[in-house]
Design a protein around this motif. Structure first.
Motif, PDB file in Angstrom:
ATOM      1  N   LYS A 222     -13.657  30.223  41.554  1.00  0.00           N
ATOM      2  CA  LYS A 222     -13.109  31.003  42.558  1.00  0.00           C
ATOM      3  C   LYS A 222     -13.089  30.134  43.731  1.00  0.00           C
ATOM      4  O   LYS A 222     -12.297  30.325  44.794  1.00  0.00           O
ATOM      5  N   ALA A 223     -13.905  29.208  43.852  1.00  0.00           N
ATOM      6  CA  ALA A 223     -13.803  28.178  45.038  1.00  0.00           C
ATOM      7  C   ALA A 223     -12.647  27.450  44.924  1.00  0.00           C
ATOM      8  O   ALA A 223     -11.959  27.086  45.836  1.00  0.00           O
ATOM      9  N   LYS A 224     -12.461  26.968  43.685  1.00  0.00           N
ATOM     10  CA  LYS A 224     -11.053  26.255  43.502  1.00  0.00           C
ATOM     11  C   LYS A 224      -9.655  27.069  43.777  1.00  0.00           C
ATOM     12  O   LYS A 224      -8.681  26.724  44.426  1.00  0.00           O
ATOM     13  N   LYS A 225      -9.899  28.388  43.559  1.00  0.00           N
ATOM     14  CA  LYS A 225      -8.695  29.122  43.794  1.00  0.00           C
ATOM     15  C   LYS A 225      -8.397  29.140  45.370  1.00  0.00           C
ATOM     16  O   LYS A 225      -7.415  29.568  45.837  1.00  0.00           O
TER      17      LYS A 225
ATOM     18  N   LYS B 153     -26.827  32.488  34.338  1.00  0.00           N
ATOM     19  CA  LYS B 153     -26.664  31.566  35.600  1.00  0.00           C
ATOM     20  C   LYS B 153     -25.507  30.563  35.322  1.00  0.00           C
ATOM     21  O   LYS B 153     -24.901  30.182  36.066  1.00  0.00           O
ATOM     22  N   GLU B 154     -25.485  30.027  34.140  1.00  0.00           N
ATOM     23  CA  GLU B 154     -24.589  29.048  33.830  1.00  0.00           C
ATOM     24  C   GLU B 154     -23.085  29.920  33.724  1.00  0.00           C
ATOM     25  O   GLU B 154     -22.160  29.144  34.558  1.00  0.00           O
ATOM     26  N   LEU B 155     -22.718  30.853  33.434  1.00  0.00           N
ATOM     27  CA  LEU B 155     -21.310  31.594  33.694  1.00  0.00           C
ATOM     28  C   LEU B 155     -21.333  31.997  35.224  1.00  0.00           C
ATOM     29  O   LEU B 155     -20.234  31.688  35.673  1.00  0.00           O
ATOM     30  N   PHE B 156     -22.277  32.307  36.022  1.00  0.00           N
ATOM     31  CA  PHE B 156     -22.116  32.627  37.330  1.00  0.00           C
ATOM     32  C   PHE B 156     -21.680  31.244  38.071  1.00  0.00           C
ATOM     33  O   PHE B 156     -20.850  31.551  38.780  1.00  0.00           O
ATOM     34  N   ASP B 157     -22.337  30.065  37.705  1.00  0.00           N
ATOM     35  CA  ASP B 157     -21.788  28.818  38.360  1.00  0.00           C
ATOM     36  C   ASP B 157     -20.305  28.567  38.083  1.00  0.00           C
ATOM     37  O   ASP B 157     -19.729  28.056  38.904  1.00  0.00           O
ATOM     38  N   ILE B 158     -20.106  28.748  36.874  1.00  0.00           N
ATOM     39  CA  ILE B 158     -18.629  28.543  36.209  1.00  0.00           C
ATOM     40  C   ILE B 158     -17.690  29.648  37.151  1.00  0.00           C
ATOM     41  O   ILE B 158     -16.703  29.034  37.551  1.00  0.00           O
ATOM     42  N   VAL B 159     -18.054  30.546  37.223  1.00  0.00           N
ATOM     43  CA  VAL B 159     -17.209  31.547  37.818  1.00  0.00           C
ATOM     44  C   VAL B 159     -16.938  31.129  39.308  1.00  0.00           C
ATOM     45  O   VAL B 159     -16.009  31.227  40.142  1.00  0.00           O
TER      46      VAL B 159
END
Length: 208
Positions: free
Chosen positions: A203-206, A193-199
């Motif tokens: 993606k949102a910033k991109k 879940k932590e990794l999914f949130d990071i990714v």
């Protein structure tokens, strides 16, 4: 010897074609005994885990890979241990524990098989907990975000080592096995879940 000949060749190939971004590198245990428990999405997961460390990781590998005589011979030379996922043999268990006894690193995919359908973590089998308690070893949980694809970024996160030290001198009962497996499963789910949130954040910033 064969491992140290092939490793630089495979490592260069891996680095040229795959882009892996790793979070939590400070949690890697690079010396001494350790169990690496990683989710399993594709065959290349072995390369992802192996490349995280400067020294050798000995993996438990499904026995079906050894049906080809040459490939089976190659796997054994590389230090892999054959494992029947449905009925693990006593010799496979002893070989895995021997790796830890020699203060080496044992690589395990605790789901037992690859996830062909989604990136979600599958059920964690109890074998990893058994190796950790009987081998008196910490477990380093690792989560890979997606299947490795050439020239695309793959995200990986390394969690803090898990210790079942309080059980080391106790009889390894089904209750202890179940409790330790639940701890490992909960930890890996939280890590995913932590990794999914990071990714998702990347993606949102991109997009912006």
């Amino acid at each position: 010897m064969l491992y140290w000949i092939l490793r630089p060749i495979l490592y260069v190939f891996y680095k040229l074609f795959y882009r892996v971004k790793v979070f939590g590198k400070e949690n890697l245990v690079k010396k001494g005994k350790n169990i690496v428990a990683c989710n399993h999405l594709c065959k290349m997961d072995v390369f992802v885990v192996a490349a995280l460390y400067p020294n050798k990781t000995i993996f438990l590998s499904k026995i079906e890979w050894y049906k080809n005589k040459f490939f089976g011979w190659l796997l054994k030379k590389l230090g892999s241990i054959p494992l029947d996922r449905d009925k693990p043999s006593l010799s496979s268990i002893k070989d895995g524990l021997q790796v830890l006894k020699e203060n080496k690193r044992l690589g395990i995919f605790p789901e037992g098989r690859r996830n062909f359908d989604t990136n979600d973590l599958q059920e964690i089998k109890q074998g990893t907990a058994m190796f950790a308690v009987k081998g008196k070893s910490e477990i380093t949980p690792i989560i890979i975000y997606d299947r490795l694809k050439p020239f695309k970024t793959c995200y990986v996160i390394v969690g803090k080592p898990i210790s079942f030290e309080k059980y080391y001198d106790q009889k390894f009962t089904p209750e202890i096995s179940e409790e330790c497996t639940k701890i490992l499963s909960d930890t890996m789910h939280d890590l995913q879940k932590e990794l999914f949130d990071i990714v998702d954040d990347i993606k949102a910033k991109k997009k912006k």
